[in-house]
Write a protein that holds these residues in place. Structure first.
Motif, PDB file in Angstrom:
ATOM      1  N   ASN A 178      43.369 -19.570 -79.490  1.00  0.00           N
ATOM      2  CA  ASN A 178      44.484 -20.461 -79.125  1.00  0.00           C
ATOM      3  C   ASN A 178      45.459 -19.820 -78.141  1.00  0.00           C
ATOM      4  O   ASN A 178      46.262 -20.508 -77.519  1.00  0.00           O
ATOM      5  N   LYS A 183      43.427 -24.415 -75.589  1.00  0.00           N
ATOM      6  CA  LYS A 183      43.958 -25.220 -76.696  1.00  0.00           C
ATOM      7  C   LYS A 183      42.871 -25.334 -77.762  1.00  0.00           C
ATOM      8  O   LYS A 183      41.919 -26.101 -77.609  1.00  0.00           O
ATOM      9  N   GLN A 222      40.958 -28.188 -71.034  1.00  0.00           N
ATOM     10  CA  GLN A 222      41.911 -28.545 -69.983  1.00  0.00           C
ATOM     11  C   GLN A 222      41.427 -28.097 -68.605  1.00  0.00           C
ATOM     12  O   GLN A 222      41.833 -28.647 -67.596  1.00  0.00           O
TER      13      GLN A 222
END
Ligand SMILES: Cc1cc2nc3c(=O)[nH]c(=O)nc-3n(C[C@H](O)[C@H](O)[C@H](O)COP(=O)(O)O)c2cc1C
Length: 434
Positions: free
Chosen positions: A300, A304, A327
């Motif tokens: 993390n 994400k 992402q």
């Protein structure tokens, strides 16, 4: 709740199978545990011992989660917060684990199981070892022990464990091995945190825990344990340990390991032994689950991360499945690197998107089949330090090839798309079906 209170709760809910027929500690009890997995079992009569045995109590994440009143999906934050918000335990002086004291111990009186044909001896597998180092304080971990006399066992100590560091430094360590523990103690003992952290404080943060001073060694132990073996482990006194069918359900080799001399045994009046079936689901849960918060935290930090599963198919040790909210195109590979850095024994990492259920092996394989290209999405790390448990690693060095599989879909697809297409919605009741 103590180990025995949990067994009572399972009895009240009719969720534990009591076996009244007298069962042998040699092969029979282990065979029954395996056959009955994941059902909890209480052996009410053991041929070679006056004590009862319980096993298969926590075979899945749902059992562990239910005990603490949380959902399985909340286990990682729950363990993370216990590690971060650990707190000192209450100390008491009159404890159930010391109701009976044997200053002249005889291990033959205990129902120590011999699990599989070919094992080198009878093994204690659910023993949580409490020890103390003059600089680092108390430490908690698991070490399987093979009995070879009335008061001696050889103890498997994986190199680089905190216990190993303490022993190399001190040459001999007084310990208390506690058997018959509640899941807060079991899970805390299996976490890997910085040296100097007393994992009993992690257990206390999960569920309040009372400690008592051991009778003959200078450590504080869980007051509600069923049995406690007090004594000394000697670095330079070695004895054969193994063969032993371990986590991977394959037979581990014979090694010369330090000897644990038991000097005093204490237990409850009607103590119930804890049998942790090696390679069974409960063993796997206790290996993999306490690793997940560490992996989650590290992954993390770079992408994400949504969830982590150190899954039973990978022996709950050698494989890690990671779900991310992707992402950028690099995220899969970043997650792979982070996972390997936080769990050094891991051999294969699989990274999937948020639409893949990481608890369903069919879905993970589906992601591999439809989203993965070997030349583009694979990270291969040759001759890395692997796990001593992996039979395919190099025998002496444990060098192994680690592979990360990025099973995430590209952010922008060219050609076909990667979504599972929905089928028509149908109301089955209109067809007389339910
Ligand atoms: C059920 C179970 C059995 C284990 N058996 C052993 C063992 O026999 N020897 C060993 O060195 N580690 C064993 N481990 C692993 C360590 O106890 C565990 O990784 C622990 O976190 C290491 O503690 P440390 O971080 O204080 O070094 C076992 C873990 C579990 C959950």
């Amino acid at each position: 709740m103590s180990y025995r209170e949990y067994i009572q709760q399972l009895k009240d809910r009719k969720e534990i199978t009591g076996i009244k027929t007298s069962v042998s500690e040699t092969y029979e009890a282990a065979g029954i545990l395996k056959k009955c997995e994941p059902k909890p079992i209480l052996f009410e009569a053991i041929k070679e011992s006056g004590f009862k045995i319980a096993g298969n109590l926590f075979c899945g994440k749902q059992d562990f989660a239910r005990y603490f009143g949380i959902q399985p999906g909340q286990i990682i934050p729950f363990l993370t917060s216990a590690i971060e918000q650990r707190s000192p335990c209450e100390i008491i002086t009159d404890a159930p684990c010391q109701q009976v004291i044997h200053p002249d111990p005889d291990l033959d009186l205990l129902p120590i199981l011999k699990h599989c044909q070919g094992d080198g001896g009878n093994y204690i597998t659910a023993g949580v070892v409490v020890t103390r180092h003059p600089n680092y304080g108390q430490n908690l971990d698991f070490h399987r022990c093979m009995q070879f006399s009335k008061n001696e066992l050889s103890m498997r100590i994986v190199r680089s464990r905190h216990f190993d560091a303490f022993l190399k430094d001190q040459k001999q360590l007084d310990i208390a091995m506690c058997i018959g523990n509640a899941p807060n103690v079991l899970a805390a003992a299996a976490t890997s945190v910085e040296i100097g952290v007393d994992e009993l404080e992690i257990a206390n943060a999960m569920e309040s825990l009372q400690l008592v001073h051991a009778k003959t060694v200078d450590v504080f132990i869980p007051a509600e344990a069923e049995f406690v073996l007090e004594g000394t482990v000697y670095l330079d006194r070695k004895h054969a340990e193994g063969p032993f069918v371990d986590l991977t359900e394959t037979q581990d080799i014979v090694r010369q390991e330090p000897v644990f001399v038991v000097k005093t045994i204490t237990h409850r009046h009607d103590a119930i032994w804890q049998a942790l079936l090696p390679g069974g689901l409960e063993h796997k849960l206790l290996m993999g689950m306490p690793r997940e918060p560490t992996i989650f935290k590290t992954v993390n930090e770079v992408v994400k991360c949504l969830d982590v599963h150190v899954n039973p198919g990978g022996c709950s040790w050698l494989h890690t499945i990671i779900q991310i909210d992707k992402q950028s195109e690099e995220d899969g590979k970043l997650a792979i690197q982070a996972a390997f850095s936080s769990h050094r024994s891991c051999k294969h990492v699989f990274v999937v998107d948020k639409d893949i259920d990481i608890y369903n092996p069919l879905e993970v394989e589906w992601a591999m089949a439809t989203r993965f290209q070997g030349d583009r999405d694979m990270v291969i790390m040759d001759k890395e330090q692997g796990s001593s448990l992996d039979p395919s690693a190099e025998p002496d060095t444990h060098l192994t090839t680690k592979i990360g599989f990025d099973l995430t879909k590209p952010l922008h697809s060219v050609g076909k798309n990667f979504e599972k297409h929905p089928y028509p919605e149908i109301d089955l009741s209109q067809y007389g079906l339910t």
